[in-house]
Write a protein that holds these residues in place. Structure first.
Motif, mmCIF file in Angstrom:
data_model
loop_
_atom_site.group_PDB
_atom_site.id
_atom_site.type_symbol
_atom_site.label_atom_id
_atom_site.label_comp_id
_atom_site.label_asym_id
_atom_site.label_seq_id
_atom_site.Cartn_x
_atom_site.Cartn_y
_atom_site.Cartn_z
ATOM 1 N N THR A 126 0.630 -1.268 -0.170
ATOM 2 C CA THR A 126 0.074 0.270 -0.108
ATOM 3 C C THR A 126 0.587 1.317 -0.161
ATOM 4 N N PRO A 127 0.337 2.582 -0.804
ATOM 5 C CA PRO A 127 1.381 4.097 -0.232
ATOM 6 C C PRO A 127 1.671 4.009 0.720
ATOM 7 N N GLU A 128 0.733 3.570 1.950
ATOM 8 C CA GLU A 128 1.679 3.796 3.153
ATOM 9 C C GLU A 128 2.493 3.019 3.354
ATOM 10 N N ASP A 129 2.695 1.822 3.712
ATOM 11 C CA ASP A 129 4.131 1.086 3.369
ATOM 12 C C ASP A 129 4.895 1.372 2.453
ATOM 13 N N GLN A 130 4.731 1.656 1.353
ATOM 14 C CA GLN A 130 5.857 2.120 0.350
ATOM 15 C C GLN A 130 6.931 3.956 1.162
ATOM 16 N N PHE A 131 5.770 4.599 1.782
ATOM 17 C CA PHE A 131 6.494 5.716 2.149
ATOM 18 C C PHE A 131 5.940 5.664 4.424
ATOM 19 N N ASN A 132 6.199 4.426 4.814
ATOM 20 C CA ASN A 132 7.518 4.689 6.042
ATOM 21 C C ASN A 132 8.212 3.758 5.881
ATOM 22 N N ARG A 133 8.777 4.842 6.995
ATOM 23 C CA ARG A 133 10.703 4.724 6.777
ATOM 24 C C ARG A 133 10.792 3.165 7.638
ATOM 25 N N ASN A 134 10.000 2.788 8.692
ATOM 26 C CA ASN A 134 10.218 1.853 9.123
ATOM 27 C C ASN A 134 11.032 0.122 8.946
#
Length: 122
Positions: free
Chosen positions: A114-122
């Protein structure tokens, strides 16, 4: 070529408590190993890590298996003293394997991320 032949010497000894003898041999060499490999760790912490490795095999009861594991322990000690290992090999044994989260080893994205996974830096 340097050779200590610790496993051969240990096989020739007739003693009651072979694991304790191996543990004492390793503990005697811990300060030297920490200096040789430039590992910044207190002696007590390194000895505790070694004790933990012994506790992992505490369930073994078969005499042949015990002899094999003890001989392998002497061979590992000899390889360490002759510097056939790298520093990272010892750190993995003493500190345990730590999953790196930096650089190319961080979490990989899958095709359905998902886009959240793509932009999550963790």
């Amino acid at each position: 070529m340097a050779s200590l032949q610790l496993a051969v010497k240990a096989r020739q000894l007739v003693i009651q408590n072979k694991p304790a003898r191996l543990y004492r041999s390793i503990c005697k060499e811990i300060p030297r190993v920490l200096i040789i490999y430039d590992i910044d760790m207190p002696f007590r912490e390194a000895a505790t890590a070694v004790r933990g490795l012994f506790h992992e095999n505490a369930h073994l009861r078969d005499e042949r298996v015990l002899d094999m594991v003890i001989e392998k322990g002497y061979m590992e000690l000899e390889e360490t003293l002759l510097q056939h290992k790298q520093r990272s090999h010892l750190l993995r044994l003493l500190e345990g394997y730590v999953i790196p989260t930096e650089g190319s080893n961080r979490k990989r994205l899958t095709l359905d991320a998902t886009p959240e996974d793509q932009f999550n830096r963790n």
